[in-house]
Scaffold this motif. Sequence first.
Motif, PDB file in Angstrom:
ATOM      1  N   LYS A 259       0.821  -1.221   0.000  1.00  8.11           N
ATOM      2  CA  LYS A 259       0.000   0.000   0.000  1.00  8.11           C
ATOM      3  C   LYS A 259       0.853   1.268   0.000  1.00  8.11           C
ATOM      4  O   LYS A 259       0.445   2.307   0.522  1.00  8.11           O
ATOM      5  CB  LYS A 259      -0.966   0.002   1.197  1.00  8.11           C
ATOM      6  CG  LYS A 259      -1.970  -1.147   1.154  1.00  8.11           C
ATOM      7  CD  LYS A 259      -2.941  -1.094   2.321  1.00  8.11           C
ATOM      8  CE  LYS A 259      -3.931  -2.262   2.231  1.00  8.11           C
ATOM      9  NZ  LYS A 259      -4.911  -2.237   3.363  1.00  8.11           N
ATOM     10  N   GLU A 260       2.021   1.156  -0.628  1.00  9.04           N
ATOM     11  CA  GLU A 260       2.908   2.303  -0.790  1.00  9.04           C
ATOM     12  C   GLU A 260       2.652   2.922  -2.165  1.00  9.04           C
ATOM     13  O   GLU A 260       3.494   2.855  -3.068  1.00  9.04           O
ATOM     14  CB  GLU A 260       4.367   1.878  -0.652  1.00  9.04           C
ATOM     15  CG  GLU A 260       4.795   1.531   0.755  1.00  9.04           C
ATOM     16  CD  GLU A 260       5.170   2.762   1.573  1.00  9.04           C
ATOM     17  OE1 GLU A 260       5.655   3.746   1.010  1.00  9.04           O
ATOM     18  OE2 GLU A 260       4.966   2.731   2.803  1.00  9.04           O
ATOM     19  N   ILE A 261       1.482   3.513  -2.338  1.00  8.07           N
ATOM     20  CA  ILE A 261       1.114   4.109  -3.618  1.00  8.07           C
ATOM     21  C   ILE A 261       2.049   5.250  -3.995  1.00  8.07           C
ATOM     22  O   ILE A 261       2.229   5.573  -5.175  1.00  8.07           O
ATOM     23  CB  ILE A 261      -0.360   4.594  -3.573  1.00  8.07           C
ATOM     24  CG1 ILE A 261      -0.812   5.082  -4.954  1.00  8.07           C
ATOM     25  CG2 ILE A 261      -0.525   5.702  -2.541  1.00  8.07           C
ATOM     26  CD1 ILE A 261      -0.835   4.011  -6.016  1.00  8.07           C
ATOM     27  N   GLU A 262       2.667   5.861  -2.994  1.00  7.73           N
ATOM     28  CA  GLU A 262       3.581   6.979  -3.245  1.00  7.73           C
ATOM     29  C   GLU A 262       4.780   6.565  -4.110  1.00  7.73           C
ATOM     30  O   GLU A 262       5.344   7.397  -4.830  1.00  7.73           O
ATOM     31  CB  GLU A 262       4.090   7.563  -1.924  1.00  7.73           C
ATOM     32  CG  GLU A 262       3.020   8.242  -1.073  1.00  7.73           C
ATOM     33  CD  GLU A 262       2.276   7.278  -0.175  1.00  7.73           C
ATOM     34  OE1 GLU A 262       1.405   7.725   0.589  1.00  7.73           O
ATOM     35  OE2 GLU A 262       2.594   6.062  -0.221  1.00  7.73           O
ATOM     36  N   PHE A 263       5.139   5.289  -4.058  1.00  6.62           N
ATOM     37  CA  PHE A 263       6.243   4.795  -4.891  1.00  6.62           C
ATOM     38  C   PHE A 263       5.898   4.957  -6.368  1.00  6.62           C
ATOM     39  O   PHE A 263       6.698   5.478  -7.154  1.00  6.62           O
ATOM     40  CB  PHE A 263       6.514   3.326  -4.569  1.00  6.62           C
ATOM     41  CG  PHE A 263       7.667   2.715  -5.321  1.00  6.62           C
ATOM     42  CD1 PHE A 263       8.962   2.829  -4.836  1.00  6.62           C
ATOM     43  CD2 PHE A 263       7.455   2.008  -6.503  1.00  6.62           C
ATOM     44  CE1 PHE A 263      10.029   2.263  -5.528  1.00  6.62           C
ATOM     45  CE2 PHE A 263       8.514   1.442  -7.200  1.00  6.62           C
ATOM     46  CZ  PHE A 263       9.804   1.569  -6.707  1.00  6.62           C
ATOM     47  N   SER A 264       4.712   4.511  -6.759  1.00  4.64           N
ATOM     48  CA  SER A 264       4.272   4.618  -8.155  1.00  4.64           C
ATOM     49  C   SER A 264       4.048   6.068  -8.554  1.00  4.64           C
ATOM     50  O   SER A 264       4.392   6.477  -9.675  1.00  4.64           O
ATOM     51  CB  SER A 264       2.987   3.809  -8.370  1.00  4.64           C
ATOM     52  OG  SER A 264       3.220   2.430  -8.140  1.00  4.64           O
ATOM     53  N   ILE A 268       6.002   8.198 -11.546  1.00  5.76           N
ATOM     54  CA  ILE A 268       5.343   8.997 -12.593  1.00  5.76           C
ATOM     55  C   ILE A 268       5.886  10.424 -12.594  1.00  5.76           C
ATOM     56  O   ILE A 268       6.159  11.002 -13.654  1.00  5.76           O
ATOM     57  CB  ILE A 268       3.813   8.996 -12.381  1.00  5.76           C
ATOM     58  CG1 ILE A 268       3.256   7.584 -12.586  1.00  5.76           C
ATOM     59  CG2 ILE A 268       3.132   9.990 -13.322  1.00  5.76           C
ATOM     60  CD1 ILE A 268       1.804   7.425 -12.180  1.00  5.76           C
ATOM     61  N   ASP A 269       6.057  10.987 -11.401  1.00  5.28           N
ATOM     62  CA  ASP A 269       6.601  12.352 -11.293  1.00  5.28           C
ATOM     63  C   ASP A 269       8.009  12.421 -11.881  1.00  5.28           C
ATOM     64  O   ASP A 269       8.375  13.403 -12.537  1.00  5.28           O
ATOM     65  CB  ASP A 269       6.629  12.795  -9.826  1.00  5.28           C
ATOM     66  CG  ASP A 269       5.236  12.982  -9.246  1.00  5.28           C
ATOM     67  OD1 ASP A 269       4.282  13.142 -10.025  1.00  5.28           O
ATOM     68  OD2 ASP A 269       5.115  12.956  -8.006  1.00  5.28           O
ATOM     69  N   ALA A 270       8.810  11.383 -11.640  1.00  2.00           N
ATOM     70  CA  ALA A 270      10.180  11.363 -12.154  1.00  2.00           C
ATOM     71  C   ALA A 270      10.195  11.225 -13.676  1.00  2.00           C
ATOM     72  O   ALA A 270      11.017  11.851 -14.357  1.00  2.00           O
ATOM     73  CB  ALA A 270      10.963  10.216 -11.511  1.00  2.00           C
ATOM     74  N   ILE A 271       9.291  10.416 -14.204  1.00  2.00           N
ATOM     75  CA  ILE A 271       9.209  10.236 -15.660  1.00  2.00           C
ATOM     76  C   ILE A 271       8.920  11.568 -16.348  1.00  2.00           C
ATOM     77  O   ILE A 271       9.445  11.844 -17.429  1.00  2.00           O
ATOM     78  CB  ILE A 271       8.128   9.186 -16.016  1.00  2.00           C
ATOM     79  CG1 ILE A 271       8.588   7.790 -15.576  1.00  2.00           C
ATOM     80  CG2 ILE A 271       7.819   9.199 -17.513  1.00  2.00           C
ATOM     81  CD1 ILE A 271       7.533   6.711 -15.717  1.00  2.00           C
ATOM     82  N   ARG A 272       8.120  12.410 -15.712  1.00  2.00           N
ATOM     83  CA  ARG A 272       7.813  13.724 -16.284  1.00  2.00           C
ATOM     84  C   ARG A 272       9.059  14.598 -16.407  1.00  2.00           C
ATOM     85  O   ARG A 272       9.109  15.505 -17.227  1.00  2.00           O
ATOM     86  CB  ARG A 272       6.762  14.432 -15.417  1.00  2.00           C
ATOM     87  CG  ARG A 272       5.387  13.777 -15.422  1.00  2.00           C
ATOM     88  CD  ARG A 272       4.346  14.716 -14.816  1.00  2.00           C
ATOM     89  NE  ARG A 272       3.021  14.109 -14.817  1.00  2.00           N
ATOM     90  CZ  ARG A 272       2.398  13.638 -13.734  1.00  2.00           C
ATOM     91  NH1 ARG A 272       2.993  13.724 -12.556  1.00  2.00           N
ATOM     92  NH2 ARG A 272       1.197  13.108 -13.821  1.00  2.00           N
TER      93      ARG A 272
END
Length: 303
Positions: A259-264, A268-272
């Motif tokens: 339940k570590e949704i912050e990882f995903s 996504i933030d890094a891919i941007r």
Amino acid sequence: MKITTILPVYKNHVLFINNLKKNWQFIKDTELIIIDDASHEDIAARVKKISADIIFLENKKNLGFAKSVNKAASYARTDLIMLLNSDVQLIDNSYITAIQYFEHNPKIFGVSFLQIEKHQDLVGKNQIAFINGLIRHNKAVDLKAGDTAWLEGGSMIVRRDYFENLGGFDQLYAPFYWEDIDLSYRALKHGFKLRFEPGIKVFHNHQSTIGKYFSRSQIKRISYRNSFIFTWKNIHDRKLIFQHLMLLPFNIIYMLIRKEIEFSLGLIDAIRLLPQIIKKRKTEKKNMVIKDKDILKKVSDYV
């Protein structure tokens, strides 16, 4: 060698002024630069009551830790820069003893202090390891004086010219976290040394400002994002990058199960930011002297 003390501050002015008053007796003989990162809390007037000699800079808009410190460093006129976070209290002026390391060894990039956390935990000597496709950073168990994997950004002294030659802290990590690890790793790749000195002690009230203005979920998301930025920008060993990419789907699933949704979300933030990361990656690869595997073999052993 003389020292410039840089104190970045963002909001939480009561804590900052209280710590400044306590630290003043120990840093009043250094060049002191305070940079307010658009707190809008009239900190300037409070600072001038302590001393009119303090150089006070104020950002018109919030720039984050990295850009603020870099800006303040550009005003420094001494050989060395000491960085102290607003939640750090010096115990004495023992930081002066760090000067000897810079004088005797031109390879020394910086010296990190022993931090006494609010629950009396001791940190300051660190290690980095590449485990299951991810860069992990932890405090070392052995707190004896010696080499460290990275300098603590809120309580350290660095050579000003080396800091500026490396471009200072990378602003990609804004608003906070991983800037000091990134700077330290780049210093190691350029062949410099990082030292931990437990004889220099400070009190550190960790996350007293960040935790007040950012939620736990936001902090974790930013930290995960910045871990990806660090890996994609700084790790050039093909075997390690291949392992990172191959294990990434499994790490995503594992974190979702936990339940570590912050990882995903951080991913996504890094891919941007990938175009900017790739550009910096090329620059770092061009300038590196020491290979990743040699650094990681060494810094993962600082236990």
